[in-house]
Design an enzyme around this catalytic site. Structure first.
Site: not given
Lengths: 527, 291
Positions: A233, A285-288, A290, A307, A341, A438
């Site tokens: 996606k 993408g974002s840690t959130e 993730g 990542e 990133c 970030e």
């Protein structure tokens, strides 16, 4: 952008601007020094100023790229008829480029089913033949490079010189590099006999909007090289180049179902992540997000690679080659509008040289050209979306409220589109949100340090651990500091360098698993 | 009387990016399986070898310094060009070896695949063969492979094309410049292969192809001081010994393989990094890590 400049300052700011030889066409918020003390060059650098003598002539990329009105998904080797769609826009013009399929659960189901069905044959194919399909893909990408670069720039806002010279060549390289591994996997994993390195299975892959096609290549190339099949996606705001890649898959007769692409928004991504028939998830993408996906994968007992975000330190020692370091600061944080990133968003400058570095940085930033991403002279393009621009502006307000000084170069911004002037904050403390979170924009936090030990401790003082930069002419110091930094990539006297042969990925909450290089194969094999 | 007379190709050497005849002015007859002469081929001399080595030495530095990715792309390009000339190669192999066309086509196809396999190795062998060494001290220590320099190849008589390609590709992939003596019995494939190289962005001198007599040239190969390594296969014992003895003079690395007829077709046998490893020098770099 916080604007605590009272209206009365406009005249002053405008005249200051003329003095700097810049012209404003859009707003009257130039000068861009909010708070703070020093003017342009107080110490250190020398500035070449030609006044109004020369204007840059626009150098727009003139090749035309065909874009259809509507796109369906790419499932089982065919484009589907578009059902529900959403618009993808050009962030530099705010104009719609195309309507793209809004993937629903049933689309995701079909994509995963197709991937599952294609798996046995693809995994069972003679590895050297798998490899040849991928070489074909790489070659077609090289042949269609200009078209892909232009489309990438139109859909995502990044400067054409970056998409043309960095993104797309790397996309081809990733396919080329991983193609060669397909028949050599047993050499990548010591002690394994030929034919014993098996694919994981069906991989669900979700990618971000900052390097749309490059992220697709990072995900797809190692996966299919190892014999996996894929449902991917693309990001909501940048689906077009992935669909072009699907056309290439058609052209090279990649077997149906090996790669399926479902476009959509967050709900599509969620449907894919939660699909019951995946063997593996891969997310950039974002840690959130993730962390949410890590939980999803944990509940299902499937593999995942992540990542995620970063707040990478770029450390300038007083024995660095300052001019090169300043270039490194620029490419570290303003490359791709800071939508990177691994961006060097925390600048640590050794105390004795901070004035010189900041002065040179200001001069250098005044020659950064912000504007039309399709102009070959443009250094900083459009912010990827309205949402992201608002997010960046929110951080600039946070910065102002935290009482730090912000500075950005003068210069015009286009009348339309999502643009943000590159800027940096000085006087930032470790506890400031600007130093912790970030931002994913052209915003740099400048801090100082006294000793290498202090730099290392502060550089490591973050939940992230993606990348780091070190600038010094002392090689022993480079190796010492590089060894002690908790980061997956350490750039020494350079920054933001990428290569298909070089593994990428982070420590700590920047994720796990590597992409690229020999180590990038590991997430896609069963040993 | 035929309506049109065929134009017959003159087969020449491939040296330093050009196609010269032998400086000696000699040529050899190539016969088909019925003994009929089907072509003449340049009969390379000691001087031709020396010219080739001089060209290779000149090219070695630049070729070795190209990025691995670039070398991989050029090897891939060689594969593409060979694929395009498959018919011509298969016909030539058929006429001189007497094998049926299917077998010859298989040899050509495998040769293409071999080039592709080593194209893939170009940007990977360093990751498999190199390493980082955990020495007991404050040092960064790593070992990286570098090209040996100029590699001489002595190809077997059969398979005429696949044998040559299999011995040349690994040395070339590692960044060495190569001087190859092709099959003595079926030399046309060697000359034709020069046309592949000349149209594949292989820099002049990085690959040189000679045709002639092994026995005559072996001694010069062995003793030439500007050849750094030798890669041969299925050579007569006496010849192999001659190569090794001569090589001792300037400490050449000599690899002479025994490869069965069927094994040439096997990737597992002929596409491993151990075909590359003899043609790299391991360089270990120490650096202190103290500030």
């Amino acid at each position: 952008m916080p604007d605590d400049t009272p209206n009365g300052h406009h005249a002053t700011a405008a005249s200051e601007m003329r003095a700097n030889g810049e012209a404003a066409t859009r707003d009257a918020k130039p000068g861009r020094r909010i708070g703070g003390s020093a003017g342009t060059s107080s110490s250190g650098g020398h500035e070449l100023s030609f006044g109004d003598a020369w204007e840059y002539a626009p150098a727009p990329e003139s090749t035309k790229v065909e874009i259809a009105d509507r796109y369906g998904h790419f499932i089982d080797g065919k484009f589907t008829r578009p059902g529900a769609t959403f618009a993808t826009i050009n962030p530099a013009t705010e104009k719609k480029l195309a309507e793209v399929g809004l993937g629903a659960k049933q689309d995701v189901n079909r994509a995963v089913r197709a991937a599952r069905a294609a798996l046995p044959k693809w995994a069972g194919l003679k590895p050297s033949e798998r490899s040849k399909y991928m070489f074909r893909i790489a070659r077609r990408i090289q042949e269609r490079a200009r078209e892909l670069a232009i489309l990438e720039t139109m859909d995502g806002g990044k400067p054409i010189k970056e998409s043309r010279d960095i993104d797309i060549p790397l996309v081809a390289q990733h396919f080329f590099y991983n193609a060669g591994w397909a028949d050599k996997l047993h050499y990548a994993f010591p002690g394994r006999a030929a034919g014993t390195v098996k694919p994981v299975g069906v991989c669900g892959q979700i990618i971000p909007w900052n390097f749309p096609l490059l992220m697709a290549a990072w995900k797809i190339a190692p996966a299919i090289a190892c014999g996996n099949t894929v449902a991917l996606k693309p990001a909501e705001t940048t689906p077009l180049t992935a669909l072009r890649l699907a056309e290439i898959f058609e052209e090279v007769e990649l077997p149906a179902g090996v790669v399926n692409i479902v476009t959509g928004d967050g709900s599509t991504g969620q449907a894919l992540a939660e699909h019951e028939d995946l063997d593996k998830l891969a997310f950039t993408g974002s840690t959130e997000v993730g962390k949410i996906l890590a939980r999803t994968a944990a509940e299902r007992g499937i593999r995942i690679t992540l990542e995620l975000g970063g707040k990478s330190p770029n450390i300038i020692f007083d024995d660095a080659a300052i001019d090169q370091a300043v270039e490194g600061i620029i490419s570290g944080i303003y490359f791709n509008q800071g939508h990177v990133c691994c961006a060097g968003s925390r600048l640590f400058v050794q105390e004795g040289i901070v004035d010189e570095v900041v002065a040179k940085l200001r001069i250098r930033m005044q020659s950064l050209r912000v504007g039309d991403p399709l102009d070959k002279n443009t250094d900083v393009g459009a912010i990827n979306s309205k949402m992201q621009l608002e997010r960046i502006e929110e951080y600039l307000e946070i910065g102002a409220s935290e009482g730090v000084d912000v500075w950005s170069a003068n210069g015009s911004l286009p009348d339309r589109g999502y643009f943000c002037r590159p800027c940096f904050f000085t006087g930032v403390q470790q506890s400031h949100r600007l130093a912790q979170e970030e931002i994913f924009g052209p915003v740099l936090a400048v801090m100082t340090f006294r000793t290498p030990d202090e730099a290392i401790v502060r550089a490591n003082n973050t939940p992230y651990g993606l990348a780091a930069g070190i600038w010094t002419e002392k090689a022993a110091k480079i190796f010492d500091v590089a060894t002690r930094l908790k980061a997956g990539i350490v750039w020494c006297n350079t920054y933001n360098k990428f290569d298909a042969a070089s593994p990428f990925g982070g420590f700590k909450e920047s994720g796990f698993g590597r992409e690229g290089g020999l180590q990038g194969l590991k997430p896609y094999v069963r040993l | 009387m035929p309506g049109r007379l065929d134009i017959v190709k003159t087969y020449k050497l491939y040296v330093n990016g050009a196609f010269p005849r032998s400086e000696s002015g000699r040529s050899l007859k190539v016969t088909n399986t019925d003994g009929a002469v089907i072509a003449h081929i340049s009969h390379a001399s000691r001087k031709d070898l020396r010219d080739a080595v001089a060209g290779a030495r000149k090219a070695a530095c630049g070729w070795g310094r190209r990025t691995a990715y670039n070398r991989g792309q050029i090897l891939y390009r060689m594969g593409e060009m060979l694929e395009g000339k498959s018919d011509e190669f298969a016909q030539v192999l058929k006429s001189t070896t007497g094998e049926n066309l299917r077998v010859c086509r298989k040899e050509v196809a495998t040769s293409v695949d071999r080039l592709i396999a080593f194209a893939g190795w170009a940007d990977k062998y360093a990751q498999v063969l190199g390493c980082n060494n955990p020495v007991a001290g404050p040092y960064y220590n790593f070992t990286v492979p570098e090209p040996t320099g100029v590699v001489a190849v002595m190809a077997p008589d059969e398979p005429a094309l696949l044998g040559l390609v299999s011995l040349v590709a690994p040395a070339l992939c590692a960044g060495n410049a190569v001087v190859a003596l092709g099959s003595e019995e079926h030399p046309i494939a060697t000359s034709l292969f020069g046309e592949v190289c000349a149209t594949s962005d292989v820099p002049a001198g990085a690959l040189n192809l000679l045709t002639g007599k092994r026995e005559e040239l072996a001694g010069w190969f062995a003793e030439h001081r500007d050849i750094d390594a030798i890669h041969g296969a299925n050579l007569e014992d006496e010849l192999a010994t001659k190569l090794r003895c001569g090589a001792s003079e300037n400490v050449k690395r000599v690899t002479v393989r025994e490869v069965d007829d069927d094994a040439w077709l096997e990737p597992a046998e002929c596409e491993s990094p151990w075909w590359i490893e003899p043609f790299v020098e391991m360089k270990t770099i120490w650096h202190p890590t103290g500030a």
